[in-house]
Scaffold this active site. Structure first.
Site, PDB file in Angstrom:
ATOM      1  N   LYS A   1       0.328 -20.764-141.412  1.00  0.00           N
ATOM      2  CA  LYS A   1       1.723 -20.649-141.864  1.00  0.00           C
ATOM      3  C   LYS A   1       2.663 -21.240-140.814  1.00  0.00           C
ATOM      4  O   LYS A   1       2.298 -21.308-139.637  1.00  0.00           O
ATOM      5  CB  LYS A   1       2.078 -19.181-142.114  1.00  0.00           C
ATOM      6  CG  LYS A   1       1.981 -18.338-140.855  1.00  0.00           C
ATOM      7  CD  LYS A   1       2.312 -16.894-141.117  1.00  0.00           C
ATOM      8  CE  LYS A   1       2.027 -16.050-139.886  1.00  0.00           C
ATOM      9  NZ  LYS A   1       2.832 -16.406-138.700  1.00  0.00           N
TER      10      LYS A   1
ATOM     11  N   CYS B   1       5.862 -10.901-137.476  1.00  0.00           N
ATOM     12  CA  CYS B   1       4.946 -11.340-138.535  1.00  0.00           C
ATOM     13  C   CYS B   1       4.231 -10.199-139.238  1.00  0.00           C
ATOM     14  O   CYS B   1       3.958 -10.281-140.434  1.00  0.00           O
ATOM     15  CB  CYS B   1       3.979 -12.382-137.993  1.00  0.00           C
ATOM     16  SG  CYS B   1       4.848 -13.944-137.680  1.00  0.00           S
TER      17      CYS B   1
ATOM     18  N   ASP C   1      -2.101 -13.081-136.967  1.00  0.00           N
ATOM     19  CA  ASP C   1      -1.745 -13.853-135.765  1.00  0.00           C
ATOM     20  C   ASP C   1      -2.384 -13.359-134.458  1.00  0.00           C
ATOM     21  O   ASP C   1      -1.699 -13.271-133.420  1.00  0.00           O
ATOM     22  CB  ASP C   1      -0.214 -13.895-135.599  1.00  0.00           C
ATOM     23  CG  ASP C   1       0.473 -14.617-136.740  1.00  0.00           C
ATOM     24  OD1 ASP C   1      -0.192 -14.968-137.721  1.00  0.00           O
ATOM     25  OD2 ASP C   1       1.703 -14.830-136.645  1.00  0.00           O
TER      26      ASP C   1
HETATM   27  C1  VGL Z   1       5.607 -14.532-134.403  1.00  0.00           C
HETATM   28  C2  VGL Z   1       7.447 -15.105-133.138  1.00  0.00           C
HETATM   29  C3  VGL Z   1       7.320 -16.417-133.511  1.00  0.00           C
HETATM   30  C4  VGL Z   1       4.645 -13.466-134.851  1.00  0.00           C
HETATM   31  C5  VGL Z   1       5.481 -15.850-134.779  1.00  0.00           C
HETATM   32  O1  VGL Z   1       3.472 -13.790-135.126  1.00  0.00           O
HETATM   33  O2  VGL Z   1       5.047 -12.289-134.929  1.00  0.00           O
HETATM   34  N1  VGL Z   1       6.608 -14.169-133.590  1.00  0.00           N
HETATM   35  N2  VGL Z   1       6.333 -16.783-134.330  1.00  0.00           N
END
Ligand code: VGL
Ligand code: ZN
Length: 198
Positions: free
Chosen positions: A103, A142, A17
Site C-alpha cells: 500500500k 496504520c 507493517d
Molecule cells: C505508518 C507512518 C507512515 C504506519 C506508515 O505503518 O503506521 N506510519 N507510514
C-alpha cells in the site's frame, strides 16, 4: 478473558507493517521489537488452524508525498524493494496461505489503511472471511486505519492489544486511537483470549 474460538472458515489475521523501517530503521516505533514474539504467536495460531494471514507492507516510491523531502511529515521510509520495506527477519512468515498487501505505492497518495488502493477486501471476501484480527504497527496510524477500514467494510474486527505498538508523536495518541477503534465497534483481545483448538 473473553474466549474467542478461531475458525478458519471465516477468520483471518492481518499483520500490519511489521517492516524493518518501523522496527529498527528510519521510522522506528519505540519498543516495536517487543511485540514480535506475540505477533509470532498469533501467526502460528492462525497457521495451525489453516486460517489465512495477510501481511500489509508500507510500499512507497522514492518520491513519495509523505516524505519530508517531498513536503510530507515523515522521514523517508519503506521505499519499495529496499531493506527498510522488508518484513523484519524476526517475524515468522508461513510458506502457505499467506499474502502480502502493498500500500502507498502511488507517489501522490498515502495509504494508512491496508484496504486503501489494494485488493485486501476482495481477497477476504472471496475466502468468506467475516472476522478480522489485526496486529502490528503503528497503533495510531496504520493499525487504526486498517481497523476502521475493516469495520466500515462490515467485518467484525478484533484489535490484538498485546501485539500492537504506537508512534505517539503526541503523548497519548495510541490511547486515543485505541479508544476510537473501540467506539467504532472494534473488540480488544489478547493472546489468551484466542482459542485455536480444532
Ligand atoms: C505508518 C507512518 C507512515 C504506519 C506508515 O505503518 O503506521 N506510519 N507510514
Ligand atoms: Zn508510510
Amino acid at each position: 478473558m473473553i474466549g474467542v474460538k478461531l475458525n478458519p472458515n471465516f477468520d483471518a489475521l492481518i499483520v500490519v507493517d511489521m517492516q524493518n523501517d518501523f522496527i529498527e530503521g528510519s521510522l522506528a516505533v519505540p519498543k516495536a521489537s517487543s511485540i514480535i514474539p506475540v505477533v509470532n504467536e498469533y501467526i502460528k495460531k492462525f497457521e495451525s488452524i489453516g486460517a489465512p494471514i495477510f501481511f500489509t507492507r508500507d510500499w512507497h516510491p522514492e518520491n513519495h508525498i509523505s516524505f519530508a523531502e517531498n513536503g510530507g511529515i515523515w522521514p523517508k521510509h519503506c521505499v519499495m524493494d529496499s531493506w527498510g520495506a522488508m518484513i523484519h527477519k524476526g517475524v515468522y512468515v508461513p510458506s502457505d496461505n499467506r499474502f502480502f498487501i502493498n500500500k502507498g505505492y502511488d507517489s501522490n497518495f498515502d495509504a494508512y489503511s491496508g484496504f486503501q488502493g489494494t485488493i485486501l477486501n476482495d481477497l477476504l471476501r472471496e475466502r468468506g472471511i467475516k472476522r478480522t484480527f489485526i496486529c502490528g504497527l503503528a497503533t495510531d496510524y496504520c493499525v487504526k486505519n486498517t481497523v476502521i477500514g475493516a469495520l466500515n467494510l462490515g467485518y467484525q474486527t478484533f484489535v490484538l492489544l498485546d501485539a500492537i505498538m504506537g508512534v505517539d508523536v503526541n503523548r497519548g495518541d495510541s490511547e486515543v486511537a485505541l479508544n476510537y477503534m473501540m467506539e467504532m465497534g472494534a473488540i480488544v483481545l489478547t493472546i489468551e483470549d484466542c482459542i485455536s483448538v480444532r
